[in-house]
Design an enzyme around this catalytic site. Structure first.
Site, PDB file in Angstrom:
ATOM      1  N   ARG A 162      22.908 -25.785   5.687  1.00  0.00           N
ATOM      2  CA  ARG A 162      23.153 -24.708   4.720  1.00  0.00           C
ATOM      3  C   ARG A 162      24.626 -24.338   4.591  1.00  0.00           C
ATOM      4  O   ARG A 162      25.046 -23.786   3.589  1.00  0.00           O
ATOM      5  CB  ARG A 162      22.268 -23.508   5.029  1.00  0.00           C
ATOM      6  CG  ARG A 162      20.829 -23.803   4.639  1.00  0.00           C
ATOM      7  CD  ARG A 162      19.843 -22.817   5.244  1.00  0.00           C
ATOM      8  NE  ARG A 162      18.492 -23.178   4.886  1.00  0.00           N
ATOM      9  CZ  ARG A 162      17.767 -24.118   5.493  1.00  0.00           C
ATOM     10  NH1 ARG A 162      18.279 -24.797   6.505  1.00  0.00           N
ATOM     11  NH2 ARG A 162      16.550 -24.386   5.090  1.00  0.00           N
TER      12      ARG A 162
ATOM     13  N   GLU B 211      18.183 -22.411  19.940  1.00  0.00           N
ATOM     14  CA  GLU B 211      17.071 -21.626  20.463  1.00  0.00           C
ATOM     15  C   GLU B 211      15.805 -22.444  20.690  1.00  0.00           C
ATOM     16  O   GLU B 211      14.909 -22.016  21.381  1.00  0.00           O
ATOM     17  CB  GLU B 211      16.786 -20.400  19.590  1.00  0.00           C
ATOM     18  CG  GLU B 211      16.410 -20.699  18.160  1.00  0.00           C
ATOM     19  CD  GLU B 211      17.591 -20.805  17.200  1.00  0.00           C
ATOM     20  OE1 GLU B 211      17.364 -20.605  15.999  1.00  0.00           O
ATOM     21  OE2 GLU B 211      18.710 -21.116  17.623  1.00  0.00           O
TER      22      GLU B 211
END
Length: 178
Positions: free
Chosen positions: A67, A104
């Site tokens: 992105r 994560e």
């Protein structure tokens, strides 16, 4: 950017539970790109922030896979700077420098084409979201390996409770705190 613009962008963000794996709530920037006025407000805000914060020219904008590729070229163009992509391992041709990072939900490797940033260059690193700071930190490591200077990290969204900004070696600007 007005509070109305920020709320508009927040309302356009998509939310996907359990993506890319169970327990992760994924905030999606793609729906914002369905609204050209929101994109214009977003890019204008980022460029205004950079221009009003730094007197010296920014030489390159580093966009993180994937992105950051949407935001980076638009910001770089308006700043009169180069755009440099940082991609996941094996996606760039030619000789690359690499950095390993924890995210994560696992480990990954980022790469940047060797020589794409000149030594001493002033660099902005941009992505849609900062969570744990792993991918942005790896991009910062790649900038260091190029003997350049990360001036600032720029994000549309920040998951502040994960404290990812504490892992970064330069100031951070986040438009939206989640």
């Amino acid at each position: 950017m007005t509070n109305h613009d920020i709320e508009r962008i927040k309302n356009l963000l998509g939310t996907h539970n359990d993506f890319p794996k169970k327990g992760i709530v994924f905030k999606d920037l793609f729906p914002v790109f369905q609204d050209p006025t929101a994109v214009e407000a977003l890019i204008s805000n980022i460029v205004h922030h950079i221009n009003s914060t730094y007197e010296e020219k920014i030489d390159a904008v580093v966009g993180l896979d994937a992105r950051g590729f949407l935001l980076g070229p638009l910001v770089a163009m308006r700043l009169g700077a180069a755009f440099v992509p940082v991609r996941k391992q094996g996606k760039l041709p030619g000789e690359c420098v690499s950095a390993v990072y924890e995210k994560e939900y696992g480990e990954d490797i980022f790469e940047m084409q060797k020589g794409s940033i000149k030594p001493g260059a002033r660099v902005i690193i941009i992505d849609d979201l900062i969570a744990t700071g792993g991918s942005a930190g790896a991009a910062g490591e790649l900038v260091k390996k190029s003997e350049a200077i990360t001036v600032e990290y720029v994000f549309v969204m920040e998951l502040a409770f994960l404290n990812g900004t504490k892992k970064l070696d330069a100031p951070v600007y986040s438009l939206i705190q989640l």
